[in-house]
Design a protein around this motif. Structure first.
Motif, PDB file in Angstrom:
ATOM      1  N   TYR A  59      -2.478-152.662 -88.678  1.00 20.56           N
ATOM      2  CA  TYR A  59      -2.612-153.061 -90.079  1.00 20.56           C
ATOM      3  C   TYR A  59      -1.706-152.201 -90.948  1.00 20.56           C
ATOM      4  O   TYR A  59      -1.576-150.986 -90.726  1.00 20.56           O
ATOM      5  N   THR A  60      -1.100-152.825 -91.962  1.00 22.85           N
ATOM      6  CA  THR A  60      -0.286-152.100 -92.934  1.00 22.85           C
ATOM      7  C   THR A  60      -1.001-152.086 -94.271  1.00 22.85           C
ATOM      8  O   THR A  60      -1.395-153.136 -94.779  1.00 22.85           O
ATOM      9  N   PHE A  61      -1.148-150.887 -94.845  1.00 23.70           N
ATOM     10  CA  PHE A  61      -1.788-150.713 -96.148  1.00 23.70           C
ATOM     11  C   PHE A  61      -0.768-150.143 -97.124  1.00 23.70           C
ATOM     12  O   PHE A  61       0.112-149.367 -96.746  1.00 23.70           O
ATOM     13  N   ALA A  62      -0.882-150.540 -98.392  1.00 22.51           N
ATOM     14  CA  ALA A  62       0.017-150.036 -99.431  1.00 22.51           C
ATOM     15  C   ALA A  62      -0.768-149.852-100.719  1.00 22.51           C
ATOM     16  O   ALA A  62      -1.749-150.553-100.968  1.00 22.51           O
ATOM     17  N   GLU A  63      -0.305-148.913-101.537  1.00 26.85           N
ATOM     18  CA  GLU A  63      -0.956-148.638-102.829  1.00 26.85           C
ATOM     19  C   GLU A  63      -0.292-149.468-103.909  1.00 26.85           C
ATOM     20  O   GLU A  63       0.925-149.426-104.098  1.00 26.85           O
ATOM     21  N   ARG A  64      -1.079-150.238-104.617  1.00 20.13           N
ATOM     22  CA  ARG A  64      -0.579-151.094-105.707  1.00 20.13           C
ATOM     23  C   ARG A  64      -1.449-150.869-106.945  1.00 20.13           C
ATOM     24  O   ARG A  64      -2.680-151.104-106.879  1.00 20.13           O
ATOM     25  N   ASP A  65      -0.836-150.391-108.022  1.00 21.88           N
ATOM     26  CA  ASP A  65      -1.548-150.158-109.281  1.00 21.88           C
ATOM     27  C   ASP A  65      -2.788-149.291-109.070  1.00 21.88           C
ATOM     28  O   ASP A  65      -3.867-149.555-109.634  1.00 21.88           O
ATOM     29  N   GLY A  66      -2.637-148.268-108.247  1.00 19.39           N
ATOM     30  CA  GLY A  66      -3.729-147.330-108.038  1.00 19.39           C
ATOM     31  C   GLY A  66      -4.782-147.779-107.047  1.00 19.39           C
ATOM     32  O   GLY A  66      -5.782-147.087-106.859  1.00 19.39           O
ATOM     33  N   HIS A  67      -4.564-148.930-106.408  1.00 23.45           N
ATOM     34  CA  HIS A  67      -5.528-149.433-105.436  1.00 23.45           C
ATOM     35  C   HIS A  67      -4.832-149.673-104.095  1.00 23.45           C
ATOM     36  O   HIS A  67      -3.680-150.108-104.052  1.00 23.45           O
ATOM     37  N   TRP A  68      -5.539-149.392-103.033  1.00 21.76           N
ATOM     38  CA  TRP A  68      -4.996-149.660-101.703  1.00 21.76           C
ATOM     39  C   TRP A  68      -5.310-151.091-101.285  1.00 21.76           C
ATOM     40  O   TRP A  68      -6.411-151.595-101.505  1.00 21.76           O
ATOM     41  N   LEU A  69      -4.312-151.750-100.682  1.00 21.76           N
ATOM     42  CA  LEU A  69      -4.463-153.134-100.231  1.00 21.76           C
ATOM     43  C   LEU A  69      -3.981-153.263 -98.787  1.00 21.76           C
ATOM     44  O   LEU A  69      -3.108-152.516 -98.339  1.00 21.76           O
ATOM     45  N   LEU A  70      -4.543-154.217 -98.090  1.00 18.09           N
ATOM     46  CA  LEU A  70      -4.016-154.626 -96.784  1.00 18.09           C
ATOM     47  C   LEU A  70      -2.881-155.596 -97.062  1.00 18.09           C
ATOM     48  O   LEU A  70      -3.100-156.649 -97.677  1.00 18.09           O
ATOM     49  N   VAL A  71      -1.653-155.251 -96.617  1.00 20.24           N
ATOM     50  CA  VAL A  71      -0.497-156.058 -96.983  1.00 20.24           C
ATOM     51  C   VAL A  71       0.142-156.771 -95.789  1.00 20.24           C
ATOM     52  O   VAL A  71       0.948-157.682 -95.966  1.00 20.24           O
ATOM     53  N   ASP A  72      -0.185-156.359 -94.532  1.00 20.72           N
ATOM     54  CA  ASP A  72       0.371-157.053 -93.361  1.00 20.72           C
ATOM     55  C   ASP A  72      -0.434-156.645 -92.138  1.00 20.72           C
ATOM     56  O   ASP A  72      -1.189-155.668 -92.172  1.00 20.72           O
ATOM     57  N   ASP A  73      -0.257-157.414 -91.074  1.00 21.55           N
ATOM     58  CA  ASP A  73      -1.061-157.158 -89.875  1.00 21.55           C
ATOM     59  C   ASP A  73      -0.249-157.141 -88.591  1.00 21.55           C
ATOM     60  O   ASP A  73      -0.811-157.231 -87.505  1.00 21.55           O
ATOM     61  N   ASP A  74       1.092-156.998 -88.711  1.00 21.71           N
ATOM     62  CA  ASP A  74       1.901-156.999 -87.485  1.00 21.71           C
ATOM     63  C   ASP A  74       3.156-156.144 -87.595  1.00 21.71           C
ATOM     64  O   ASP A  74       4.175-156.435 -86.972  1.00 21.71           O
ATOM     65  N   ASP A  75       3.088-155.060 -88.353  1.00 20.00           N
ATOM     66  CA  ASP A  75       4.272-154.221 -88.546  1.00 20.00           C
ATOM     67  C   ASP A  75       4.361-153.047 -87.582  1.00 20.00           C
ATOM     68  O   ASP A  75       5.430-152.482 -87.401  1.00 20.00           O
ATOM     69  N   LEU A  76       3.253-152.642 -87.015  1.00 23.34           N
ATOM     70  CA  LEU A  76       3.226-151.433 -86.201  1.00 23.34           C
ATOM     71  C   LEU A  76       4.206-151.527 -85.034  1.00 23.34           C
ATOM     72  O   LEU A  76       4.264-152.527 -84.331  1.00 23.34           O
ATOM     73  N   ALA A  77       5.005-150.476 -84.852  1.00 24.88           N
ATOM     74  CA  ALA A  77       6.025-150.486 -83.800  1.00 24.88           C
ATOM     75  C   ALA A  77       5.412-150.731 -82.429  1.00 24.88           C
ATOM     76  O   ALA A  77       6.000-151.385 -81.576  1.00 24.88           O
TER      77      ALA A  77
END
Length: 441
Positions: free
Chosen positions: A162-180
Motif C-alpha cells: 500500500y502507498t500512503f501520502a499526506e494531503r492537506d494534513g491528512h494521510w490517505l491511501l493513494v495506491d496499492d501496487d507500487d511496492l518494489a
C-alpha cells in the motif's frame, strides 16, 4: 449413490492417474520459521530497518507508519461492521480506479463471512519513496490477517503493498501496487482481488467462484463434502474447515505451482499465521485448495480428496519424502474412487504398475527426480508403495511413519532410522518386499 460428474468419469477411465499427475502439495516445513517473500500471498521477510526519530521531530517514515496504522484499523473495522463509506474514508478521492477496486474488494470480503480481520504495517520492511504521488508518499508492506468463520482456525496472513501520502494534513491511501517487492502482483492475486465473486457454503466448506458461476460453486461444495469423510477416515486429521478457490482468472494460480513440468491441476496452498508479535516468523496453520482455472468446471471429489489430504497432513511438517506425500494423497483419492465405482479401473492400473513399474524399483522414488524415473507413473508407483504399507502394517502405523518423517530432517540416514523404528524393516528390504506384492487380499 455415485454422483461423480460425467465429465470426471469420462476423463478418468483407465488413465485416471492423469487427474492427479497435475496435482502438487506445497510441502513446506510446518514449524515456526522465517519465510522469504515469494509472492503477494506469502508472508514478508525482514528488510531494512525503519529510520529512527531525529532531533528535528518524527521522520516522514515514522509519521506515515502512525497514519497508516490508523487508516488500516479503520478499514478493518469497516469490513467487519459492513460500512463501505468508512472503508473508503481514507482512500484518495482523486484515484477513481483505486476506489472502484476497493469497493469491489469490500463487497467480496463481506461475502466471505469473516470472523476476524486486521492489518498491520510490516515493521521489518522499510517504506519506499513514491515521488509520483508527492514528496511524502511512501509504499509500505502490509500484513493482512483474515479469518473466515467456520473455516480458518486462526487468521491467515497475506502480504499487501500500500502507498500512503499526506494531503492537506491528512494521510490517505493513494495506491496499492507500487511496492518494489510487489513486481509479482500480476502473477498471483487473492480471489477477492480478481473481480466480483460468489461464495458457496456447506458445513466445513467454503467455495469461492467468479460472479455468474454459482452453479459450479455449489457443485464443488457438494463434491467437497463427498470427499471430506474419506480424508478424515484415513488421515485421522481434519482442518476446522477448508476453502476451495475456483476462479477463472489465471492470476488465482501462482505460475510456480507446477508439477512434472506442467501447471498443476490444483494445489493445497498452505496458510501462514505469525508466530510472534513482530511477524518476523510464521507457522503453517492449514491450507486452502486452489483449482487451476482450466480445471474448475471438471474438478470433482477425487481431485479434491487428494488435495484435502495434503491440507490435512501439511501442518505435520514438510520433510516427508515426496513418494509418501503424493502416495498417501493418492491412496486416499483411490480409496474414494473405489467407493465411487471405479474398482475395475483401479484394478487395471494396479496390475499394470505391478507388472511394469514396481519390478524396476531399486530404491524408493527419490525426491529430486520424482518425475524423472517414472514420469507420470511416479504417482502410481507411490500409491502402490503406500497401499502395500497400509495392507501390511496397518493405517495407524503408516500415519505414525508419515508424522515422524514429516518432522525431518530429510537426511537419508534419518529416514532409514524412521523406517526401522515404525516398520522394523530397512529400505532395501522394503523394496524387495514390494516386488513380491500382488495387491490387497
Amino acid at each position: 449413490m455415485d454422483v461423480t460428474t460425467d465429465g470426471e468419469r469420462a476423463t478418468r477411465g483407465r488413465r485416471m492417474r492423469l487427474w492427479i499427475a497435475g496435482a502438487v502439495v506445497l510441502a513446506i516445513a510446518a514449524a515456526a520459521a522465517t519465510w522469504a517473500v515469494a509472492g503477494r500471498g506469502d508472508p514478508p521477510s525482514p528488510s531494512v530497518a525503519t529510520p529512527t526519530q531525529t532531533s528535528a521531530g518524527p521522520s516522514v517514515e515514522e509519521r506515515i507508519l502512525a497514519g497508516a496504522g490508523a487508516i488500516l484499523k479503520t478499514r478493518a473495522s469497516a469490513v467487519l461492521s459492513g460500512h463501505l463509506a468508512q472503508y473508503l474514508q481514507y482512500v484518495d478521492p482523486a484515484n477513481r480506479k483505486l476506489r472502484q477496486r476497493d469497493q469491489q474488494v469490500f463487497a467480496n470480503l463481506r461475502k466471505l463471512g469473516l470472523s476476524r480481520l486486521s492489518y498491520q504495517v510490516d515493521a521489518n520492511w522499510a517504506p519506499e519513496v513514491q515521488a509520483q504521488h508527492g514528496p511524502s508518499a511512501r509504499a509500505v508492506r502490509v500484513l493482512m490477517l483474515v479469518q473466515i468463520a467456520g473455516i480458518d482456525s486462526t487468521p491467515r496472513a497475506t502480504a499487501l503493498g500500500y502507498t500512503f501520502a499526506e494531503r492537506d494534513g491528512h494521510w490517505l491511501l493513494v495506491d496499492d501496487d507500487d511496492l518494489a517487492a510487489e513486481t509479482d502482483l500480476k502473477a498471483y492475486r487473492e480471489p477477492w482481488d480478481l473481480g466480483a465473486i460468489e461464495v458457496a457454503r456447506r458445513p466445513g466448506v467454503l467455495v469461492i467462484v467468479p460472479a455468474g458461476e454459482r452453479r459450479n460453486g455449489e457443485r464443488l461444495a457438494r463434491e467437497s463434502q463427498s470427499a471430506i469423510p474419506m480424508v478424515r477416515s484415513v488421515t485421522r486429521r481434519a482442518q476446522a474447515g477448508i476453502a476451495v478457490i475456483a476462479m477463472a482468472d489465471s492470476r488465482s494460480m501462482d505460475p510456480e505451482w507446477r508439477t512434472g513440468g506442467h501447471p498443476a491441476a490444483a494445489v493445497a496452498a498452505q496458510n501462514y499465521a505469525p508466530a510472534n508479535p513482530e511477524a518476523s516468523e510464521f507457522k503453517v496453520t492449514g491450507s486452502r485448495v486452489v483449482i487451476n482455472p482450466d480445471q474448475r468446471t471438471q474438478a470433482g471429489r477425487l481431485l479434491l480428496a487428494h488435495e484435502f489430504t495434503h491440507a490435512a497432513m501439511g501442518p505435520l511438517g514438510g520433510r516427508a519424502p515426496i513418494w509418501l506425500v503424493e502416495g498417501f494423497a493418492r491412496y486416499v483419492e483411490y480409496r474414494l474412487a473405489a467407493q465411487s465405482g471405479y474398482q475395475r479401473e483401479l484394478a487395471d492400473e494396479r496390475r499394470e504398475l505391478l507388472r511394469e513399474k514396481i519390478p524396476a524399483l531399486v530404491v524408493l522414488p527419490i525426491d529430486g527426480v520424482f518425475h524423472g524415473d517414472y514420469d507420470e507413473d511416479s504417482y502410481g508407483v507411490s500409491w502402490i508403495i503406500v497401499e502395500y504399507l497400509v495392507t501390511t502394517y496397518g493405517q495407524a502405523a503408516v500415519n505414525s511413519l508419515y508424522a515422524d518423517l514429516a518432522r525431518g530432517p530429510d537426511a537419508p540416514a534419518v529416514r532409514e532410522q524412521v523406517l526401522r523404528k515404525h516398520l522394523k524393516v530397512s529400505e532395501t528390504a522394503l523394496v524387495a518386499a514390494l516386488k513380491k506384492y500382488d495387491g490387497p487380499a
